[in-house]
Design an enzyme around this catalytic site. Structure first.
Site, PDB file in Angstrom:
ATOM      1  CG  HIS A  75      -2.137  -0.846   1.070  1.00 41.73           C
ATOM      2  ND1 HIS A  75      -2.071  -2.223   1.110  1.00 41.73           N
ATOM      3  CD2 HIS A  75      -3.442  -0.533   0.893  1.00 41.73           C
ATOM      4  CE1 HIS A  75      -3.296  -2.712   0.959  1.00 41.73           C
ATOM      5  NE2 HIS A  75      -4.147  -1.707   0.822  1.00 41.73           N
ATOM      6  CG  HIS A 103       2.595  -3.187   6.414  1.00 38.51           C
ATOM      7  ND1 HIS A 103       3.350  -4.147   5.768  1.00 38.51           N
ATOM      8  CD2 HIS A 103       1.476  -3.030   5.666  1.00 38.51           C
ATOM      9  CE1 HIS A 103       2.706  -4.544   4.681  1.00 38.51           C
ATOM     10  NE2 HIS A 103       1.569  -3.889   4.601  1.00 38.51           N
TER      11      HIS A 103
END
Length: 197
Positions: free
Chosen positions: A117, A161
């Site tokens: 992303h 993440h």
């Protein structure tokens, strides 16, 4: 210094960096994820998903207002997908343990490094910044960069993440945009790759 001692020091340093990254990431996640509406974080997550961005860009290509740079943009999104997948398959870093089910997201893979992303949104922001079409529209460029930064931060806040994943993804996205602009060109409807000299 003996080779085993050097290898042990290198492993120890690497382990300390990974541990620090995991600790900072968990602290950020714990401190902020409940103070920011989950729906906003998920909106940012979905807005940068390849399954959304690629079909949207592809559909724009088939409209009457098609721009030649859309081919570069589409190729760049595919390059991003390939590079992120390659790096993830090499490093195989597990995602944070405090979101083991990736709820409520649909996970494509189980690896964390780098953030796809983050690479995608920084690719888009860099690409838009490099386009002559938008050079006079500083508010649009600022808006795209703001979206890129917020989306990247959301990856840590959602527990998807670690901070280093996001930073690496952001750097990768900027490099991909520079690569696409430097080496992939469109002329008279034809797409070609400029030879590296």
């Amino acid at each position: 210094m003996a080779p085993t001692t050097a290898a042990t020091k290198s492993t120890s340093f690497h382990h300390r960096i990974i541990t620090l990254d995991a600790g900072v990431s968990k602290s950020i996640h714990t401190l902020f994820h409940t103070s920011i509406p989950g729906s906003l974080l998920l909106l940012l997550e979905y807005s940068a998903d390849f399954r959304f961005s690629f079909p949207l860009a592809l559909s724009l290509y088939f409209t009457p207002v098609r721009r030649p740079y859309l081919i570069q943009f589409l190729v760049g999104l595919l390059v991003d997908l390939l590079f992120v997948g390659l790096v993830k398959s090499i490093f195989r870093r597990s995602r944070p343990l405090y979101n083991p089910d990736m709820k409520p997201a649909v996970s494509i893979d189980h690896f964390s490094f780098p953030s796809g992303h983050a690479s995608r949104v920084f690719f888009v922001a860099s690409f838009v910044s490099l386009l002559d079409d938008f050079s006079g529209n500083c508010w649009l460029v600022l808006g795209v960069w703001t979206w890129a930064v917020l989306t990247s931060c959301s990856r840590v806040l959602l527990g998807r993440h670690f901070v280093s994943d996001v930073l690496a993804g952001a750097c990768l996205g900027v490099l991909e945009a520079a690569f696409v602009f430097r080496f992939l060109k469109v002329s008279s409807g034809l797409f070609y790759i400029i030879a590296i000299m």
